[in-house]
Design an enzyme around this catalytic site. Structure first.
Site, PDB file in Angstrom:
ATOM      1  N   GLY A   1       0.796  -1.245   0.000  1.00  0.00           N
ATOM      2  CA  GLY A   1       0.000   0.000   0.000  1.00  0.00           C
ATOM      3  C   GLY A   1       0.819   1.281   0.000  1.00  0.00           C
ATOM      4  O   GLY A   1       0.263   2.368  -0.172  1.00  0.00           O
ATOM      5  N   GLY A   2       2.140   1.179   0.225  1.00  0.00           N
ATOM      6  CA  GLY A   2       3.009   2.350   0.095  1.00  0.00           C
ATOM      7  C   GLY A   2       2.753   3.424   1.136  1.00  0.00           C
ATOM      8  O   GLY A   2       2.144   3.182   2.183  1.00  0.00           O
TER       9      GLY A   2
ATOM     10  N   LYS B   1      -6.502  10.962   6.702  1.00  0.00           N
ATOM     11  CA  LYS B   1      -7.959  11.180   6.590  1.00  0.00           C
ATOM     12  C   LYS B   1      -8.690  10.551   7.766  1.00  0.00           C
ATOM     13  O   LYS B   1      -9.704  11.082   8.226  1.00  0.00           O
ATOM     14  CB  LYS B   1      -8.493  10.628   5.263  1.00  0.00           C
ATOM     15  CG  LYS B   1      -8.564  11.670   4.165  1.00  0.00           C
ATOM     16  CD  LYS B   1      -7.247  11.945   3.499  1.00  0.00           C
ATOM     17  CE  LYS B   1      -6.576  13.212   3.739  1.00  0.00           C
ATOM     18  NZ  LYS B   1      -5.253  13.354   3.147  1.00  0.00           N
TER      19      LYS B   1
ATOM     20  N   THR C   1       8.894   3.679  -6.641  1.00  0.00           N
ATOM     21  CA  THR C   1       9.422   3.770  -5.268  1.00  0.00           C
ATOM     22  C   THR C   1       9.010   5.055  -4.554  1.00  0.00           C
ATOM     23  O   THR C   1       9.438   5.293  -3.420  1.00  0.00           O
ATOM     24  CB  THR C   1      10.955   3.636  -5.270  1.00  0.00           C
ATOM     25  OG1 THR C   1      11.479   4.547  -6.249  1.00  0.00           O
ATOM     26  CG2 THR C   1      11.383   2.222  -5.620  1.00  0.00           C
ATOM     27  N   GLY C   2       8.214   5.897  -5.215  1.00  0.00           N
ATOM     28  CA  GLY C   2       7.571   7.009  -4.515  1.00  0.00           C
ATOM     29  C   GLY C   2       8.470   8.143  -4.098  1.00  0.00           C
ATOM     30  O   GLY C   2       9.404   8.526  -4.817  1.00  0.00           O
TER      31      GLY C   2
ATOM     32  N   ILE D   1      -0.328  18.876   3.292  1.00  0.00           N
ATOM     33  CA  ILE D   1      -0.008  18.001   4.434  1.00  0.00           C
ATOM     34  C   ILE D   1       0.071  18.810   5.741  1.00  0.00           C
ATOM     35  O   ILE D   1      -0.501  18.432   6.761  1.00  0.00           O
ATOM     36  CB  ILE D   1       1.296  17.214   4.169  1.00  0.00           C
ATOM     37  CG1 ILE D   1       1.070  16.227   3.015  1.00  0.00           C
ATOM     38  CG2 ILE D   1       1.779  16.486   5.416  1.00  0.00           C
ATOM     39  CD1 ILE D   1       2.304  15.448   2.584  1.00  0.00           C
TER      40      ILE D   1
ATOM     41  N   LEU E   1       0.578  12.826  -6.144  1.00  0.00           N
ATOM     42  CA  LEU E   1      -0.755  12.469  -5.664  1.00  0.00           C
ATOM     43  C   LEU E   1      -1.019  10.999  -5.931  1.00  0.00           C
ATOM     44  O   LEU E   1      -0.605  10.466  -6.968  1.00  0.00           O
ATOM     45  CB  LEU E   1      -1.819  13.308  -6.375  1.00  0.00           C
ATOM     46  CG  LEU E   1      -1.807  14.811  -6.066  1.00  0.00           C
ATOM     47  CD1 LEU E   1      -2.702  15.572  -7.018  1.00  0.00           C
ATOM     48  CD2 LEU E   1      -2.218  15.063  -4.613  1.00  0.00           C
TER      49      LEU E   1
ATOM     50  N   HIS F   1     -32.152  17.956  -5.595  1.00  0.00           N
ATOM     51  CA  HIS F   1     -32.399  18.968  -4.577  1.00  0.00           C
ATOM     52  C   HIS F   1     -32.873  18.300  -3.302  1.00  0.00           C
ATOM     53  O   HIS F   1     -33.704  17.397  -3.374  1.00  0.00           O
ATOM     54  CB  HIS F   1     -33.480  19.943  -5.065  1.00  0.00           C
ATOM     55  CG  HIS F   1     -33.867  20.936  -4.016  1.00  0.00           C
ATOM     56  ND1 HIS F   1     -33.068  22.025  -3.708  1.00  0.00           N
ATOM     57  CD2 HIS F   1     -34.935  20.995  -3.176  1.00  0.00           C
ATOM     58  CE1 HIS F   1     -33.647  22.722  -2.732  1.00  0.00           C
ATOM     59  NE2 HIS F   1     -34.787  22.115  -2.397  1.00  0.00           N
TER      60      HIS F   1
HETATM   61  P1  FAD Z   1       4.561   5.419  -2.549  1.00  0.00           P
HETATM   62  O1  FAD Z   1       3.190   5.396  -2.042  1.00  0.00           O
HETATM   63  O2  FAD Z   1       5.549   6.324  -1.887  1.00  0.00           O
HETATM   64  O3  FAD Z   1       5.082   3.929  -2.479  1.00  0.00           O
HETATM   65  C1  FAD Z   1       6.398   3.580  -2.798  1.00  0.00           C
HETATM   66  C2  FAD Z   1       6.757   2.306  -2.085  1.00  0.00           C
HETATM   67  O4  FAD Z   1       8.002   1.853  -2.590  1.00  0.00           O
HETATM   68  C3  FAD Z   1       6.937   2.473  -0.587  1.00  0.00           C
HETATM   69  O5  FAD Z   1       6.074   1.606   0.119  1.00  0.00           O
HETATM   70  C4  FAD Z   1       8.399   2.117  -0.338  1.00  0.00           C
HETATM   71  O6  FAD Z   1       8.598   1.415   0.860  1.00  0.00           O
HETATM   72  C5  FAD Z   1       8.714   1.238  -1.539  1.00  0.00           C
HETATM   73  N1  FAD Z   1      10.137   1.219  -1.886  1.00  0.00           N
HETATM   74  C6  FAD Z   1      10.970   2.267  -2.061  1.00  0.00           C
HETATM   75  N2  FAD Z   1      12.202   1.832  -2.431  1.00  0.00           N
HETATM   76  C7  FAD Z   1      12.127   0.482  -2.496  1.00  0.00           C
HETATM   77  C8  FAD Z   1      13.052  -0.538  -2.823  1.00  0.00           C
HETATM   78  N3  FAD Z   1      14.314  -0.264  -3.179  1.00  0.00           N
HETATM   79  N4  FAD Z   1      12.634  -1.819  -2.774  1.00  0.00           N
HETATM   80  C9  FAD Z   1      11.352  -2.126  -2.419  1.00  0.00           C
HETATM   81  N5  FAD Z   1      10.446  -1.197  -2.112  1.00  0.00           N
HETATM   82  C10 FAD Z   1      10.811   0.084  -2.157  1.00  0.00           C
HETATM   83  N6  FAD Z   1      -2.078  11.961  -2.040  1.00  0.00           N
HETATM   84  C11 FAD Z   1      -3.361  12.074  -2.437  1.00  0.00           C
HETATM   85  O7  FAD Z   1      -3.656  11.903  -3.627  1.00  0.00           O
HETATM   86  N7  FAD Z   1      -4.356  12.378  -1.547  1.00  0.00           N
HETATM   87  C12 FAD Z   1      -4.102  12.586  -0.229  1.00  0.00           C
HETATM   88  O8  FAD Z   1      -5.010  12.859   0.551  1.00  0.00           O
HETATM   89  C13 FAD Z   1      -2.760  12.471   0.220  1.00  0.00           C
HETATM   90  N8  FAD Z   1      -2.453  12.642   1.511  1.00  0.00           N
HETATM   91  C14 FAD Z   1      -1.176  12.468   1.931  1.00  0.00           C
HETATM   92  C15 FAD Z   1      -0.889  12.649   3.280  1.00  0.00           C
HETATM   93  C16 FAD Z   1       0.395  12.472   3.741  1.00  0.00           C
HETATM   94  C17 FAD Z   1       0.685  12.659   5.208  1.00  0.00           C
HETATM   95  C18 FAD Z   1       1.426  12.101   2.825  1.00  0.00           C
HETATM   96  C19 FAD Z   1       2.833  11.880   3.313  1.00  0.00           C
HETATM   97  C20 FAD Z   1       1.166  11.931   1.479  1.00  0.00           C
HETATM   98  C21 FAD Z   1      -0.142  12.129   1.022  1.00  0.00           C
HETATM   99  N9  FAD Z   1      -0.462  11.977  -0.336  1.00  0.00           N
HETATM  100  C22 FAD Z   1      -1.757  12.146  -0.741  1.00  0.00           C
HETATM  101  C23 FAD Z   1       0.561  11.654  -1.340  1.00  0.00           C
HETATM  102  C24 FAD Z   1       0.513  10.164  -1.702  1.00  0.00           C
HETATM  103  O9  FAD Z   1       0.705   9.393  -0.537  1.00  0.00           O
HETATM  104  C25 FAD Z   1       1.581   9.844  -2.748  1.00  0.00           C
HETATM  105  O10 FAD Z   1       1.418  10.695  -3.859  1.00  0.00           O
HETATM  106  C26 FAD Z   1       1.473   8.403  -3.209  1.00  0.00           C
HETATM  107  O11 FAD Z   1       1.612   7.506  -2.136  1.00  0.00           O
HETATM  108  C27 FAD Z   1       2.544   8.094  -4.266  1.00  0.00           C
HETATM  109  O12 FAD Z   1       2.398   6.778  -4.680  1.00  0.00           O
HETATM  110  P2  FAD Z   1       3.622   5.951  -5.282  1.00  0.00           P
HETATM  111  O13 FAD Z   1       3.046   4.625  -5.652  1.00  0.00           O
HETATM  112  O14 FAD Z   1       4.315   6.740  -6.312  1.00  0.00           O
HETATM  113  O15 FAD Z   1       4.660   5.774  -4.094  1.00  0.00           O
END
Ligand code: FAD
Length: 469
Positions: free
Chosen positions: A40-41, A52, A145-146, A186, A323, A448
């Site tokens: 779930g990242g 939320k 990897t976000g 945030i 996002l 409405h």
């Molecule tokens: P991520 O969700 O960052 O996932 C990447 C994953 O890769 C992580 O679990 C990490 O552990 C893994 N990883 C990294 N390197 C490696 C490696 N070498 N090997 C294996 N695994 C690895 N966005 C919204 O749209 N709405 C919101 O309301 C919102 N609220 C947020 C609130 C907070 C407090 C934060 C911090 C962020 C919020 N965001 C929100 C932003 C949103 O969380 C991110 O945009 C989104 O998670 C990005 O998704 P992603 O899949 O790119 O990466």
């Protein structure tokens, strides 16, 4: 011998897990590597979802404390039970991360828990969380990897007093004074949570405005609402350093726009000045995958391919808004393109929401952007004060603002500050996605009494024929 997959996804956030599921649906053999113990990242574990959950819990508390009486409901003995609030939040997170594990099983995706590193464009090595090394061979590798919170070098995170959003989602008691550095989504969301639960909250923003990417008028409206709720918001103020004493209290130094020195005494400092693409330890340099040294982002082409053709990237790791829904849409588009199907993300219609109360939601261009581009436009506005449902709810703050092309009436931007703006924006995203006009919205029957009638009224106002204003 290395196990062979059609696709190895690195990172199980909303980009990675959605790409893995779509690719599996399209018949590919998929593995997804995640170094966290759960799927779930950031989004599900320490981002969108827990924030939320706390926003909703704290909003209920605030309603009971400040608003129920107006509805004729008397409450006595109201108390915050923070451990239970956190437990509920953790339960919501667990339900959703377990849900992703179930979806992986259902779609026959192999989850691999550990830190992945590219060995070549088609080989990945995982340092497993159980201490074992796992080699994976892939027809294609997807980097998802976000991102990670940006650290201010002159006041680095210490995990206790100077913290990132991760710790601010789990404070074990309500701070006395929470200083929030950065007036983006945030900072304002977590500032709202702790303000509602009783903390004094000061937000310090370097720029002249909060939520700098929003339409100015709508952003200013939010600023006034949050100030009314008790958040102190200082713009054009630069934090310059912090000292933490033995008791864990911080003295934070700042400077206003006239160079006047300010100091804040705070027991918690949330640094929320943005996030940086995260590609550490992935072995990108060794394999020759380009990374923009300034932003840390990985450049990709319209098929999400990096300069190494068997390696793609999506989500926070690449350009565009950070996002979850943008990452998810890229995940789907990537998998469909890889399967030889048409895949597409419309970057002009990605909604952006700040989940404060009132909420701020927007899509498309702001009035300032249209002015800068010299586009002639018409504006339609409708205040929630004139909306029957908003009055029934006692939630009359805010407005809907629509921007339409002056010549064609095509909807160019939609901006809402008000109750449930996060849900109301979806209609306008759809209309914009279909290249629709304000007239299309104005001629659509809206139930409405609903908040969505304010959207219709704003559309009517574009043509100066609003009924209830
Ligand atoms: P991520 O969700 O960052 O996932 C990447 C994953 O890769 C992580 O679990 C990490 O552990 C893994 N990883 C990294 N390197 C490696 C490696 N070498 N090997 C294996 N695994 C690895 N966005 C919204 O749209 N709405 C919101 O309301 C919102 N609220 C947020 C609130 C907070 C407090 C934060 C911090 C962020 C919020 N965001 C929100 C932003 C949103 O969380 C991110 O945009 C989104 O998670 C990005 O998704 P992603 O899949 O790119 O990466």
């Amino acid at each position: 011998m290395a196990e062979r997959y059609d696709l190895v996804v690195i990172g199980a956030g909303p980009g990675g897990y959605v790409a893995a599921i779509r690719a599996a649906q399209l018949g590919m053999k998929v593995a997804c590597v995640e170094k966290r113990a759960t799927l779930g990242g950031v989004c599900l574990n320490i981002g969108c979802i827990p924030s939320k959950a706390l926003l909703d819990s704290s909003e209920y508390y605030h309603l009971a404390a400040a608003k129920f009486a107006r509805h004729g409901i008397k409450v006595s003995g109201l108390e915050i039970d923070l451990p239970t609030m956190h437990k509920r939040k953790d339960g919501v997170v667990k339900g959703l991360t377990d849900g992703v594990a179930y979806l992986f099983k259902k779609n026959k995706i192999t989850p691999v828990f550990g830190a992945a590193r590219l060995v070549s464009g088609t080989a990945v090595q995982v340092a497993g969380n159980d201490g074992k090394t796992i080699d994976l061979e892939a027809g294609h590798v997807l980097l998802a990897t976000g991102s990670a919170p940006i650290n201010l070098p002159f006041m680095p995170f210490d995990g206790k007093t100077i913290v990132s959003s991760t710790e601010a989602l789990a404070f074990d008691k309500v701070p006395e004074h929470l200083l929030v550095v950065g007036g983006g989504a945030i900072g304002l969301e977590l500032g709202s949570v702790w303000n509602r639960l009783g903390a004094k909250v000061t937000v310090v923003e370097f720029l002249p405005r909060i939520v700098p990417s929003s339409d100015f008028e709508i952003g200013e409206h939010l600023r006034k609402s949050l100030r009314k709720q008790g958040l102190e918001i200082l713009t054009e103020t630069k934090v310059t350093g912090a000292e933490v004493d033995k008791a864990g209290r911080a003295k934070v130094a700042a400077e206003d726009k006239d160079g006047k020195a300010l100091t804040f005494d705070a027991d918690k400092v949330l640094v929320s000045v943005g996030r940086r693409a995260y590609s550490e330890g992935l072995g990108l340099a060794e394999v020759g995958v380009e990374v923009d040294p300034k932003s840390g982002k990985v450049p990709v082409d319209k098929y999400f391919r990096t300069n190494v053709p068997t390696v793609s990237a999506i989500g926070d790791l690449i350009a565009g808004p950070m996002l979850a829904h943008k990452a998810e849409d890229e995940g789907v588009a990537f998998a469909e393109l890889l399967a030889g199907k048409p895949g597409h993300v419309d970057y002009d219609t990605i909604p952006n929401v700040v989940y404060t109360w009132p909420e701020l939601a927007s899509v498309g261009q702001t009035e300032e952007q249209l002015k800068e581009k010299g586009v002639e436009y018409r504006v339609g506005k409708s205040a929630f004060m004139a909306n029957g449902r908003a009055k029934a709810m006692d939630e009359t703050e805010g407005m809907v603002k629509l921007l339409a092309d002056a010549r064609t009436d095509r909807l160019l931007g939609a901006h809402i500050v008000g109750p449930r703006a996060s849900d109301l924006i979806a209609e306008l995203v759809t209309v914009m996605e279909f290249g629709g006009s304000s007239e299309d919205v104005a001629r659509t029957c809206h139930a409405h009494p609903t908040l969505s009638e304010a959207v219709k009224e704003a559309a009517l106002a574009v043509d100066k024929r609003s009924i209830s204003a």
